[in-house]
Design a protein around this motif. Structure first.
Motif, PDB file in Angstrom:
ATOM      1  N   ALA A  48       0.470  -0.997   0.058  1.00 55.19           N
ATOM      2  CA  ALA A  48       0.033  -0.214   0.542  1.00 55.19           C
ATOM      3  C   ALA A  48       1.492   1.065   0.028  1.00 55.19           C
ATOM      4  O   ALA A  48       0.631   2.174  -0.682  1.00 55.19           O
ATOM      5  CB  ALA A  48      -0.849   0.449   0.973  1.00 55.19           C
ATOM      6  N   LYS A  49       1.585   1.156   0.462  1.00 49.46           N
ATOM      7  CA  LYS A  49       3.028   1.813   1.166  1.00 49.46           C
ATOM      8  C   LYS A  49       3.606   2.859  -0.205  1.00 49.46           C
ATOM      9  O   LYS A  49       3.885   3.648  -0.822  1.00 49.46           O
ATOM     10  CB  LYS A  49       4.145   1.965   2.674  1.00 49.46           C
ATOM     11  N   TRP A  50       3.933   1.987  -1.420  1.00 49.95           N
ATOM     12  CA  TRP A  50       4.614   1.318  -2.164  1.00 49.95           C
ATOM     13  C   TRP A  50       3.618   2.057  -3.727  1.00 49.95           C
ATOM     14  O   TRP A  50       4.619   2.552  -4.456  1.00 49.95           O
ATOM     15  CB  TRP A  50       4.975   0.484  -2.783  1.00 49.95           C
ATOM     16  N   LEU A  51       2.388   1.281  -3.984  1.00 44.84           N
ATOM     17  CA  LEU A  51       1.653   1.904  -4.858  1.00 44.84           C
ATOM     18  C   LEU A  51       1.906   3.401  -4.838  1.00 44.84           C
ATOM     19  O   LEU A  51       1.471   4.477  -3.769  1.00 44.84           O
ATOM     20  CB  LEU A  51       0.609   1.011  -4.752  1.00 44.84           C
ATOM     21  N   LYS A  52       1.893   4.280  -6.155  1.00 51.13           N
ATOM     22  CA  LYS A  52       1.491   4.916  -6.753  1.00 51.13           C
ATOM     23  C   LYS A  52      -0.443   5.238  -6.286  1.00 51.13           C
ATOM     24  O   LYS A  52      -0.426   4.561  -6.589  1.00 51.13           O
ATOM     25  CB  LYS A  52       1.856   5.732  -7.982  1.00 51.13           C
ATOM     26  N   PRO A  53      -1.333   6.655  -5.872  1.00 53.07           N
ATOM     27  CA  PRO A  53      -1.908   6.750  -5.954  1.00 53.07           C
ATOM     28  C   PRO A  53      -2.814   5.972  -7.494  1.00 53.07           C
ATOM     29  O   PRO A  53      -2.363   6.090  -8.772  1.00 53.07           O
ATOM     30  CB  PRO A  53      -2.583   8.127  -6.580  1.00 53.07           C
TER      31      PRO A  53
END
Length: 200
Positions: free
Chosen positions: A140-145
């Motif tokens: 969730a942290k690594w994904l872009k919006p």
């Protein structure tokens, strides 16, 4: 022995081997089998198309990328390819095969920055992880919006599980530490801040 939570129905292996011992249950023969399985990128086109339904280009990270079979299906100028892989042998093949930048080691130690990836994938690896909730928090942290996480794993509530019970091949003890159902995977994803788009 497998245990099931009476509240959320998650299933896990009781007293699994420690991380330092787990390598004894894989080894070179396992690495070779994984790296030689499904060598052609055509094998992965169905999964590739599932990602392309949401993202046409960008940065793609494959957790447990093996020898790069899935990543090779995206080889080309539209994608920047990354992987995480425990096996140095398989990681080297993945790099040579499609130019992917592969971090060798545990997912939780990978040095990626927040908002780095348009898509993250994880095929038949999530059930091997000691801390799946921590891994999903990183995803969730690594994904872009607007980024997409696409994972596949055995379904502990499947018809095959009920029929074969302790003989079900996907138990793969002791390598599989957790066993997920659609319900437990949905709950875990939502607890990590992800929005469920589809579960099949």
């Amino acid at each position: 022995q497998l245990l099931r939570c009476s509240s959320c129905s998650l299933v896990w292996l009781k007293d699994p081997p420690s991380p330092s011992e787990m390598g004894e249950h894989y080894g070179e023969a396992y690495d070779r089998a994984i790296s030689t399985a499904s060598k052609t990128s055509e094998h992965w086109f169905g999964r590739r198309d599932a990602v392309l339904h949401f993202k046409a280009s960008g940065a793609l990270l494959d957790l447990g990328c093996g020898s790069g079979g899935f990543l090779s299906a995206f080889k080309g100028p539209s994608w920047q390819l990354y992987g995480v892989e425990m096996s140095e042998y398989a990681a080297a093949i993945a790099h040579d095969r499609c130019g992917a930048q592969v971090f060798v080691g545990d997912v939780l130690d990978a040095p990626f920055q927040p908002n780095s990836f348009d898509a993250i994938t994880c095929f038949n690896v999530f059930e091997h992880m000691y801390e799946p909730d921590a891994v999903l928090a990183l995803v969730a942290k690594w994904l872009k919006p607007g980024g997409v996480f696409y994972t596949m794993m055995p379904n502990i509530d499947s018809a095959a599980t009920r029929i074969f019970r302790s003989y079900w091949y996907a138990l793969e003890l002791p390598r599989h530490l957790y066993h997920f159902s659609p319900a437990t995977l949905k709950k875990l994803g939502e607890n990590s801040g992800l929005t469920v788009v589809s579960i099949k």
